[in-house]
Design a protein around this motif. Structure first.
Motif, PDB file in Angstrom:
ATOM      1  N   LEU A   1       0.849  -1.183   0.000  1.00 39.50           N
ATOM      2  CA  LEU A   1       0.000   0.000   0.000  1.00 39.50           C
ATOM      3  C   LEU A   1       0.887   1.236   0.000  1.00 39.50           C
ATOM      4  CD1 LEU A   1      -2.738  -0.916   2.637  1.00 39.50           C
ATOM      5  CD2 LEU A   1      -2.859  -1.094   0.160  1.00 39.50           C
ATOM      6  N   TYR A   2       0.556   2.154  -0.886  1.00 40.92           N
ATOM      7  CA  TYR A   2       1.263   3.429  -0.962  1.00 40.92           C
ATOM      8  C   TYR A   2       0.264   4.544  -0.691  1.00 40.92           C
ATOM      9  CZ  TYR A   2       5.045   0.894  -3.236  1.00 40.92           C
ATOM     10  OH  TYR A   2       6.054   0.015  -3.520  1.00 40.92           O
ATOM     11  N   GLU A   3       0.713   5.575  -0.013  1.00 40.04           N
ATOM     12  CA  GLU A   3      -0.127   6.741   0.189  1.00 40.04           C
ATOM     13  C   GLU A   3       0.095   7.673  -1.002  1.00 40.04           C
ATOM     14  OE1 GLU A   3      -0.961   9.979   3.678  1.00 40.04           O
ATOM     15  OE2 GLU A   3      -0.102   8.027   4.188  1.00 40.04           O
ATOM     16  N   VAL A   4      -0.980   7.960  -1.719  1.00 40.91           N
ATOM     17  CA  VAL A   4      -0.918   8.758  -2.939  1.00 40.91           C
ATOM     18  C   VAL A   4      -1.865   9.949  -2.773  1.00 40.91           C
ATOM     19  CG1 VAL A   4      -1.388   8.754  -5.423  1.00 40.91           C
ATOM     20  CG2 VAL A   4      -0.429   6.712  -4.323  1.00 40.91           C
ATOM     21  N   PRO A   5      -1.408  11.152  -3.109  1.00 44.78           N
ATOM     22  CA  PRO A   5      -2.319  12.307  -3.024  1.00 44.78           C
ATOM     23  C   PRO A   5      -3.537  12.100  -3.917  1.00 44.78           C
ATOM     24  CG  PRO A   5      -0.051  13.018  -3.471  1.00 44.78           C
ATOM     25  CD  PRO A   5      -0.077  11.526  -3.585  1.00 44.78           C
ATOM     26  N   ASP A   6      -4.701  12.483  -3.423  1.00 44.39           N
ATOM     27  CA  ASP A   6      -5.953  12.313  -4.174  1.00 44.39           C
ATOM     28  C   ASP A   6      -5.878  12.901  -5.578  1.00 44.39           C
ATOM     29  OD1 ASP A   6      -7.175  10.944  -2.123  1.00 44.39           O
ATOM     30  OD2 ASP A   6      -8.201  12.716  -1.317  1.00 44.39           O
ATOM     31  N   TYR A   7      -5.213  14.041  -5.741  1.00 47.92           N
ATOM     32  CA  TYR A   7      -5.196  14.690  -7.047  1.00 47.92           C
ATOM     33  C   TYR A   7      -4.491  13.858  -8.115  1.00 47.92           C
ATOM     34  CZ  TYR A   7      -0.326  16.285  -6.544  1.00 47.92           C
ATOM     35  OH  TYR A   7       1.033  16.342  -6.399  1.00 47.92           O
ATOM     36  N   LEU A   8      -3.687  12.869  -7.718  1.00 50.23           N
ATOM     37  CA  LEU A   8      -2.996  12.030  -8.700  1.00 50.23           C
ATOM     38  C   LEU A   8      -3.825  10.845  -9.184  1.00 50.23           C
ATOM     39  CD1 LEU A   8       0.661  11.928  -7.334  1.00 50.23           C
ATOM     40  CD2 LEU A   8      -0.201  13.130  -9.352  1.00 50.23           C
ATOM     41  N   ILE A   9      -5.001  10.647  -8.623  1.00 46.16           N
ATOM     42  CA  ILE A   9      -5.839   9.518  -9.022  1.00 46.16           C
ATOM     43  C   ILE A   9      -6.561   9.813 -10.344  1.00 46.16           C
ATOM     44  CG2 ILE A   9      -7.755   8.002  -8.376  1.00 46.16           C
ATOM     45  CD1 ILE A   9      -5.203   7.704  -6.620  1.00 46.16           C
ATOM     46  N   HIS A  10      -7.286  10.907 -10.413  1.00 44.06           N
ATOM     47  CA  HIS A  10      -8.127  11.236 -11.562  1.00 44.06           C
ATOM     48  C   HIS A  10      -7.362  12.026 -12.616  1.00 44.06           C
ATOM     49  CE1 HIS A  10     -11.677   9.937  -9.322  1.00 44.06           C
ATOM     50  NE2 HIS A  10     -11.097  10.501  -8.282  1.00 44.06           N
ATOM     51  N   ARG A  11      -7.715  11.803 -13.872  1.00 42.22           N
ATOM     52  CA  ARG A  11      -7.051  12.477 -14.998  1.00 42.22           C
ATOM     53  C   ARG A  11      -7.112  14.005 -14.876  1.00 42.22           C
ATOM     54  NH1 ARG A  11      -9.106   7.766 -17.210  1.00 42.22           N
ATOM     55  NH2 ARG A  11      -7.720   6.660 -18.646  1.00 42.22           N
ATOM     56  N   GLU A  12      -8.311  14.528 -14.624  1.00 38.35           N
ATOM     57  CA  GLU A  12      -8.507  15.979 -14.628  1.00 38.35           C
ATOM     58  C   GLU A  12      -7.675  16.677 -13.560  1.00 38.35           C
ATOM     59  OE1 GLU A  12     -11.087  13.739 -14.093  1.00 38.35           O
ATOM     60  OE2 GLU A  12     -11.619  13.583 -16.205  1.00 38.35           O
ATOM     61  N   THR A  13      -7.677  16.156 -12.352  1.00 37.49           N
ATOM     62  CA  THR A  13      -6.958  16.828 -11.268  1.00 37.49           C
ATOM     63  C   THR A  13      -5.446  16.692 -11.426  1.00 37.49           C
ATOM     64  OG1 THR A  13      -7.319  14.853  -9.892  1.00 37.49           O
ATOM     65  CG2 THR A  13      -8.847  16.700  -9.590  1.00 37.49           C
ATOM     66  N   ALA A  14      -4.988  15.590 -11.971  1.00 40.66           N
ATOM     67  CA  ALA A  14      -3.543  15.426 -12.207  1.00 40.66           C
ATOM     68  C   ALA A  14      -3.087  16.331 -13.337  1.00 40.66           C
ATOM     69  CB  ALA A  14      -3.221  13.970 -12.507  1.00 40.66           C
ATOM     70  N   GLU A  15      -3.878  16.385 -14.426  1.00 39.58           N
ATOM     71  CA  GLU A  15      -3.514  17.232 -15.565  1.00 39.58           C
ATOM     72  C   GLU A  15      -3.443  18.700 -15.169  1.00 39.58           C
ATOM     73  OE1 GLU A  15      -6.272  16.410 -18.750  1.00 39.58           O
ATOM     74  OE2 GLU A  15      -5.490  14.366 -19.012  1.00 39.58           O
ATOM     75  N   ALA A  16      -4.310  19.118 -14.244  1.00 41.94           N
ATOM     76  CA  ALA A  16      -4.300  20.510 -13.784  1.00 41.94           C
ATOM     77  C   ALA A  16      -2.960  20.856 -13.129  1.00 41.94           C
ATOM     78  CB  ALA A  16      -5.455  20.750 -12.805  1.00 41.94           C
TER      79      ALA A  16
ATOM     80  N   SER B   1      -2.011  10.914 -14.236  1.00 45.55           N
ATOM     81  CA  SER B   1      -2.816  10.323 -13.167  1.00 45.55           C
ATOM     82  C   SER B   1      -2.650   8.807 -13.154  1.00 45.55           C
ATOM     83  CB  SER B   1      -4.292  10.665 -13.373  1.00 45.55           C
ATOM     84  OG  SER B   1      -4.784   9.981 -14.514  1.00 45.55           O
ATOM     85  N   PHE B   2      -2.998   8.211 -12.038  1.00 42.26           N
ATOM     86  CA  PHE B   2      -3.020   6.755 -11.959  1.00 42.26           C
ATOM     87  C   PHE B   2      -4.050   6.201 -12.938  1.00 42.26           C
ATOM     88  CE2 PHE B   2      -0.314   7.260  -8.470  1.00 42.26           C
ATOM     89  CZ  PHE B   2       0.184   6.026  -8.097  1.00 42.26           C
ATOM     90  N   ASP B   3      -5.197   6.879 -13.070  1.00 46.87           N
ATOM     91  CA  ASP B   3      -6.210   6.429 -14.025  1.00 46.87           C
ATOM     92  C   ASP B   3      -5.637   6.378 -15.437  1.00 46.87           C
ATOM     93  OD1 ASP B   3      -8.112   6.177 -12.033  1.00 46.87           O
ATOM     94  OD2 ASP B   3      -9.334   7.880 -12.704  1.00 46.87           O
ATOM     95  N   GLN B   4      -4.849   7.373 -15.816  1.00 48.94           N
ATOM     96  CA  GLN B   4      -4.241   7.409 -17.144  1.00 48.94           C
ATOM     97  C   GLN B   4      -3.195   6.311 -17.290  1.00 48.94           C
ATOM     98  OE1 GLN B   4      -2.288  11.115 -17.964  1.00 48.94           O
ATOM     99  NE2 GLN B   4      -1.911  10.610 -20.101  1.00 48.94           N
ATOM    100  N   ILE B   5      -2.336   6.175 -16.321  1.00 47.40           N
ATOM    101  CA  ILE B   5      -1.267   5.173 -16.371  1.00 47.40           C
ATOM    102  C   ILE B   5      -1.846   3.764 -16.451  1.00 47.40           C
ATOM    103  CG2 ILE B   5       0.626   4.131 -15.041  1.00 47.40           C
ATOM    104  CD1 ILE B   5       1.110   7.046 -13.942  1.00 47.40           C
TER     105      ILE B   5
END
Length: 122
Positions: free
Chosen positions: A17-32, A37-41
């Motif tokens: 288990l890794y602690e990942v900031p919420d903004y890195l999960i979804h495409r939109e928030t990571a792209e901003a 994002s993890f979703d993209q990867i």
């Protein structure tokens, strides 16, 4: 072929288990933030779907965790030795029991008998 969590009564999957900031999960928030994002990867929405699972920690506590599982499994795909090697090294680095590592290696060889000798050497 990539690994996947397949639910089975009495089954167990080891992981980290890794602690990942919420903004890195979804495409939109990571792209901003000009990040992938993890979703993209992981190809969420195409090859994989994001799921919340319950994970048992070393101390016995239960934690919610995100993972990605195959959305439309395909037959006939073969894994390669580089991928299996990465998984085995990661399991060893995180002190996963040898019995589980042997099980992972057995699954890899069943998927691709052509890499059996190399898997044995891992």
């Amino acid at each position: 072929a990539a690994s996947d969590i397949v639910r089975k009564a009495g089954g167990k999957v080891w992981g980290v288990l890794y602690e990942v900031p919420d903004y890195l999960i979804h495409r939109e928030t990571a792209e901003a933030r000009k990040r992938k994002s993890f979703d993209q990867i992981e190809g969420e929405g195409t090859n994989y779907k994001r799921e919340t699972i319950q994970a048992r920690l070393h101390n016995g506590e239960i934690a919610s965790a995100l993972t990605y599982t195959v959305s439309n499994p395909k037959t006939g795909l073969k894994t390669n030795i580089d991928y299996v090697g990465r998984i085995v090294r990661g399991l060893r680095d995180h002190k996963v029991p040898d019995e589980y590592i042997a099980k992972v290696k057995t699954i890899a060889v069943a998927n691709n008998p052509g890499i059996a000798g190399e898997v044995q050497d891992l």
